[in-house]
Each structure stands twice: as C-alpha cells, then as structure tokens.
Design a protein around this motif. Structure first.
Motif, PDB file in Angstrom:
ATOM      1  N   THR A  27       0.824  -1.200   0.000  1.00 54.86           N
ATOM      2  CA  THR A  27       0.000   0.000   0.000  1.00 54.86           C
ATOM      3  C   THR A  27       0.858   1.250   0.000  1.00 54.86           C
ATOM      4  N   GLU A  28       1.990   1.221   0.682  1.00 51.22           N
ATOM      5  CA  GLU A  28       2.874   2.372   0.695  1.00 51.22           C
ATOM      6  C   GLU A  28       3.436   2.631  -0.698  1.00 51.22           C
ATOM      7  N   GLN A  29       3.780   1.570  -1.410  1.00 52.79           N
ATOM      8  CA  GLN A  29       4.318   1.750  -2.751  1.00 52.79           C
ATOM      9  C   GLN A  29       3.271   2.391  -3.647  1.00 52.79           C
ATOM     10  N   ASN A  30       2.021   2.019  -3.485  1.00 52.85           N
ATOM     11  CA  ASN A  30       0.950   2.624  -4.266  1.00 52.85           C
ATOM     12  C   ASN A  30       0.881   4.116  -3.981  1.00 52.85           C
ATOM     13  N   HIS A  31       0.919   4.484  -2.722  1.00 52.26           N
ATOM     14  CA  HIS A  31       0.858   5.885  -2.320  1.00 52.26           C
ATOM     15  C   HIS A  31       2.079   6.661  -2.823  1.00 52.26           C
ATOM     16  N   ALA A 124       9.611  15.233   5.333  1.00 53.11           N
ATOM     17  CA  ALA A 124       9.231  14.272   6.376  1.00 53.11           C
ATOM     18  C   ALA A 124       8.250  13.261   5.810  1.00 53.11           C
ATOM     19  N   ASP A 125       8.214  12.096   6.412  1.00 50.94           N
ATOM     20  CA  ASP A 125       7.332  11.010   6.005  1.00 50.94           C
ATOM     21  C   ASP A 125       6.115  10.983   6.907  1.00 50.94           C
ATOM     22  N   LEU A 126       4.939  10.921   6.337  1.00 46.38           N
ATOM     23  CA  LEU A 126       3.704  10.961   7.119  1.00 46.38           C
ATOM     24  C   LEU A 126       3.507   9.724   7.988  1.00 46.38           C
ATOM     25  N   LEU A 127       4.243   8.668   7.712  1.00 44.02           N
ATOM     26  CA  LEU A 127       4.151   7.477   8.539  1.00 44.02           C
ATOM     27  C   LEU A 127       5.137   7.516   9.707  1.00 44.02           C
ATOM     28  N   ASP A 128       6.001   8.515   9.730  1.00 41.60           N
ATOM     29  CA  ASP A 128       7.013   8.609  10.782  1.00 41.60           C
ATOM     30  C   ASP A 128       7.412  10.073  10.943  1.00 41.60           C
ATOM     31  N   LEU A 129       6.473  10.907  11.360  1.00 41.65           N
ATOM     32  CA  LEU A 129       6.717  12.347  11.455  1.00 41.65           C
ATOM     33  C   LEU A 129       7.716  12.670  12.573  1.00 41.65           C
ATOM     34  N   PRO A 130       8.673  13.550  12.308  1.00 39.74           N
ATOM     35  CA  PRO A 130       9.725  13.862  13.287  1.00 39.74           C
ATOM     36  C   PRO A 130       9.299  14.937  14.279  1.00 39.74           C
ATOM     37  N   TYR A 131       8.091  14.820  14.805  1.00 41.92           N
ATOM     38  CA  TYR A 131       7.565  15.819  15.729  1.00 41.92           C
ATOM     39  C   TYR A 131       7.054  15.138  16.992  1.00 41.92           C
ATOM     40  N   SER A 132       7.011  15.896  18.067  1.00 41.75           N
ATOM     41  CA  SER A 132       6.553  15.349  19.342  1.00 41.75           C
ATOM     42  C   SER A 132       5.036  15.251  19.380  1.00 41.75           C
ATOM     43  N   ASP A 133       4.524  14.509  20.334  1.00 43.64           N
ATOM     44  CA  ASP A 133       3.082  14.363  20.490  1.00 43.64           C
ATOM     45  C   ASP A 133       2.435  15.730  20.720  1.00 43.64           C
ATOM     46  N   HIS A 134       1.332  15.973  20.008  1.00 37.06           N
ATOM     47  CA  HIS A 134       0.532  17.196  20.174  1.00 37.06           C
ATOM     48  C   HIS A 134       1.338  18.471  19.909  1.00 37.06           C
ATOM     49  N   GLN A 135       2.311  18.406  19.026  1.00 31.83           N
ATOM     50  CA  GLN A 135       3.170  19.573  18.783  1.00 31.83           C
ATOM     51  C   GLN A 135       2.434  20.713  18.083  1.00 31.83           C
ATOM     52  N   PRO A 149      -5.263   3.120  -1.001  1.00 31.90           N
ATOM     53  CA  PRO A 149      -6.253   2.147  -1.474  1.00 31.90           C
ATOM     54  C   PRO A 149      -6.931   1.308  -0.410  1.00 31.90           C
ATOM     55  N   THR A 150      -6.397   1.273   0.817  1.00 30.46           N
ATOM     56  CA  THR A 150      -6.972   0.377   1.814  1.00 30.46           C
ATOM     57  C   THR A 150      -7.266   1.104   3.128  1.00 30.46           C
ATOM     58  N   PRO A 151      -8.285   0.662   3.860  1.00 35.45           N
ATOM     59  CA  PRO A 151      -8.563   1.227   5.184  1.00 35.45           C
ATOM     60  C   PRO A 151      -7.368   1.100   6.126  1.00 35.45           C
ATOM     61  N   GLN A 152      -6.587   0.026   5.981  1.00 38.72           N
ATOM     62  CA  GLN A 152      -5.426  -0.189   6.838  1.00 38.72           C
ATOM     63  C   GLN A 152      -4.402   0.938   6.672  1.00 38.72           C
ATOM     64  N   HIS A 153      -4.101   1.272   5.431  1.00 37.27           N
ATOM     65  CA  HIS A 153      -3.116   2.322   5.188  1.00 37.27           C
ATOM     66  C   HIS A 153      -3.656   3.682   5.615  1.00 37.27           C
ATOM     67  N   ARG A 154      -4.927   3.925   5.365  1.00 38.68           N
ATOM     68  CA  ARG A 154      -5.532   5.182   5.806  1.00 38.68           C
ATOM     69  C   ARG A 154      -5.454   5.308   7.321  1.00 38.68           C
ATOM     70  N   ARG A 155      -5.694   4.208   8.007  1.00 35.75           N
ATOM     71  CA  ARG A 155      -5.628   4.219   9.467  1.00 35.75           C
ATOM     72  C   ARG A 155      -4.198   4.507   9.944  1.00 35.75           C
ATOM     73  N   GLU A 156      -3.203   3.929   9.302  1.00 33.67           N
ATOM     74  CA  GLU A 156      -1.814   4.155   9.701  1.00 33.67           C
ATOM     75  C   GLU A 156      -1.433   5.627   9.573  1.00 33.67           C
ATOM     76  N   ILE A 157      -1.849   6.238   8.474  1.00 29.45           N
ATOM     77  CA  ILE A 157      -1.558   7.656   8.261  1.00 29.45           C
ATOM     78  C   ILE A 157      -2.297   8.508   9.284  1.00 29.45           C
TER      79      ILE A 157
END
Length: 239
Positions: A27-31, A124-135, A149-157
């Motif tokens: 799914t990441e490759q698709n995105h 930056a990568d949306l799956l691993d943002l270099p920011y602190s919680d609630h920044q 394409p999938t609910p799983q990938h949407r949920r991860e983002i």
C-alpha cells in the motif's frame, strides 16, 4: 529565512524484513507513486487550472472560518507544492509544510520565500513524522487520503497525524455518494480498470479518528450533492 530541513526518512527495507508487513509495503508503494520527486512534475502541478485551485482553497478557507478558537500552529501534511501552506500563512498562522517529493519541496520553498511568509518547508514522512506528540494545534491533510487504497493504510496515516496534533484535524476525502464517484465506479466496473481516486466513507474516517480521541464537528463539500471532494473537520475530545 526559510530552511529546508531534511527529517528522518521512512525505510522501506525495514518494513519488508518481516512477513506481517507485506501488505503494508504494497500500500505504501501505491501511495508513493503519487509523490512529486521531479521538478518538472511539481511545476506542472503548481500551474494547474486556476479555477480548480481557487475552488479547493475556498473549501479550506470555509473550514478554517468555522473554527473557534482558531489554532495558531499548523502542520500541512502533505504540503505538495505549498498551496495550502501559503493560504494558511497568509492568514497570519504559524505553518509547517511537509512532503517527501524533492521537486514539490523545492517549488513550495521558493513560493514561501518569494512571499516572505511565516512558514517552514520540511522533508518528512507521514508514517514517521519527526515531531513530538501534540506539537501542532491544527493539522491539514489535503488531497492525500483518496490516493490510499486500503482502510489499513488510511488508518496508519491518520494515527500518525493525530499523534502530532493537539486540537483540530482537517482532512479531505472523496465521498462515495456523489455523482462523480458513482460514474467513476461504473466506468471502472465496465472497463476493468482500477481508479487512482479511492473513495472513503465518512463512517470509516469517523471510526479511525474516534480511536485517536477525535470527534467529527463539520463536513464540508466543495459543491454539495455534486462534487465528490469533501473536507471533514475533527476535534480532539476534551480531557
């Protein structure tokens, strides 16, 4: 002075090293096929039809106008060529735009510098943002979810976007109930081709955001009952 900051990148080989991550890699490759690495593609996108650009920026402005109090610090993720980053910065807000596309980042940085705006353009990568919680007080995710394409990938983002957001998330999606989406679905069924424009039921978004402590407070359509592009506004639950 605008600084182009190269934040940590998401390593695909690390995901591929274990079997449970196989679907995630696909799914990441698709995105990632939609990322504008080349300067040529980024410049072409930045010069897209003016009426389409104006309509989309108007949709974001409508959503922001409804917010009270208005969040002061914003993350535009992904920022692409900086269209929405510039829009928010012109409102006097403190904005950071992030993307992975080298070409898009270059065009966005030049636009922000040219207009001397209070904004930062960072890689930056949306799956691993270099920011602190609630920044960030607020976050805008515009024209991304329909590429997943999938609910799983949407949920991860969405999980990662919510992690770095203190109060409000604005996220666009393509409604399955518009005439445009219905025609697209019929065309795909007749031709057997898959569409790169993935529809997302609002109920799915509400489920993902609820799991992260957010509630839907508004849902705006670019053109109600006609256009498929919507912008949903989620607010974090009060403690």
């Amino acid at each position: 002075m605008i600084h182009l900051i190269f934040a940590k990148e998401f390593h695909m080989h690390e995901l591929a090293s274990t079997a449970p991550h196989v679907a995630k890699v696909k799914t990441e490759q698709n995105h990632r096929q939609r990322i504008k690495h080349s300067l040529d593609k980024a410049e072409k996108y930045s010069s897209r039809k003016l009426h389409k650009h104006a309509a989309e920026m108007a949709l974001i402005s409508r959503a922001v106008d409804h917010l009270s109090p208005l969040p002061r610090t914003w993350l535009d993720a992904p920022c692409g060529v900086g269209r929405a980053t510039i829009l928010l910065a012109h409102r006097g807000l403190d904005v950071t735009g992030v993307d992975l596309g080298e070409g898009a980042l270059h065009v966005a940085q030049q636009a922000v510098e040219r207009q001397d705006l209070n904004a930062r353009i960072e890689k930056a990568d949306l799956l691993d943002l270099p920011y602190s919680d609630h920044q960030f007080d607020g976050l805008l995710c515009f024209r991304l979810i329909h590429h997943l394409p999938t609910p799983q990938h949407r949920r991860e983002i969405i999980d990662e976007l919510c992690r770095v957001t203190k109060d409000t998330v604005l996220i666009s999606y393509l409604s399955p109930w518009s005439p445009t989406s219905v025609k697209r679905a019929l065309r795909c069924r007749l031709t057997g081709r898959k569409s790169v424009q993935n529809i997302t039921p609002l109920s799915e978004l509400k489920k993902h955001f609820s799991a992260n402590g957010f509630t839907l407070i508004n849902d705006l359509a670019q053109l109600p009952l006609v256009h498929s592009l919507h912008l949903a506004v989620f607010k974090r639950h009060s403690p």
